[in-house]
Enzyme design. Structure first.
Site, PDB file in Angstrom:
ATOM      1  CG  ASP A  11      -1.816   1.198   1.294  1.00 10.80           C
ATOM      2  OD1 ASP A  11      -2.226   1.691   0.232  1.00 10.80           O
ATOM      3  OD2 ASP A  11      -2.123   1.653   2.419  1.00 10.80           O
ATOM      4  CD  GLU A  71      -4.740   1.440  -3.049  1.00 10.64           C
ATOM      5  OE1 GLU A  71      -5.224   0.628  -2.257  1.00 10.64           O
ATOM      6  OE2 GLU A  71      -4.666   2.660  -2.825  1.00 10.64           O
ATOM      7  CG  ASP A 143      -0.647   3.045   6.468  1.00  6.43           C
ATOM      8  OD1 ASP A 143      -1.078   3.615   5.460  1.00  6.43           O
ATOM      9  OD2 ASP A 143      -0.507   3.611   7.570  1.00  6.43           O
TER      10      ASP A 143
END
Length: 169
Positions: A11, A71, A143
């Site tokens: 992430d 991502e 996170d």
């Protein structure tokens, strides 16, 4: 039964980059590790990117993932934020080059849909489902849980692709 594959989920973030490592055999997934790379104490943007690069490279060296899922950048109203996110993402991807890890990219909505069942899921819903899917009872930072969610999303899509390939022959 298929062999276990180790997947690193990332992430990306300019302030905090989450990571999550899982193993999956297409039918089940298990937790290996998770955490954050945190360049917050550094003001210089290029030094922050180096911390992200080095951190992810070290994680790859330690856990030896077969595949990396990350991502995609979502274009916010703030272009400066999107650019910084893109730079952090690039630093993380570049950290995988020496290990020749295959990189897969997923939009946030794809991840949420794969984990929670709806693309507009809230962060706490993703975190809750990640813990359930991995049978993990310890606390997770948002996170790290997002990174684990990205890894689980990839495990799901990977399994579907393998199933399709088997059917198609």
């Amino acid at each position: 039964m298929r062999p276990w594959t180790r997947i690193l989920g990332i992430d990306p973030g300019f302030r905090i980059t989450g990571y999550g490592v899982i193993e999956s055999n297409g039918q089940e997934s298990r937790y290996v590790s998770s955490g954050i790379v945190e360049p917050l104490k550094v003001d210089n943007p290029s030094e922050r990117l180096k911390i992200i690069f080095d951190g992810i490279r070290n994680i790859i060296g330690e856990f030896q993932p077969n595949e990396l899922s990350i991502e995609k950048v979502f274009m916010h109203r703030n272009a400066d934020s999107a650019i910084k996110l893109g730079q952090a993402r690039a630093a993380a991807i570049c950290a995988s080059f020496d290990a020749e890890v295959v990189v897969y990219e997923y939009a946030a909505r794809e991840v949420k849909k794969a984990i929670v069942g709806k693309g507009a899921a809230q962060k706490d819903q993703v975190q809750h489902m990640v813990r359930i899917l991995l049978n993990y009872s310890e606390p997770l930072s948002s996170d790290a849980s997002d990174a684990l969610g990205i890894a689980l999303c990839h495990a799901h899509f990977r399994s579907s692709a393998l199933n399709l390939a088997e059917v198609m022959g």
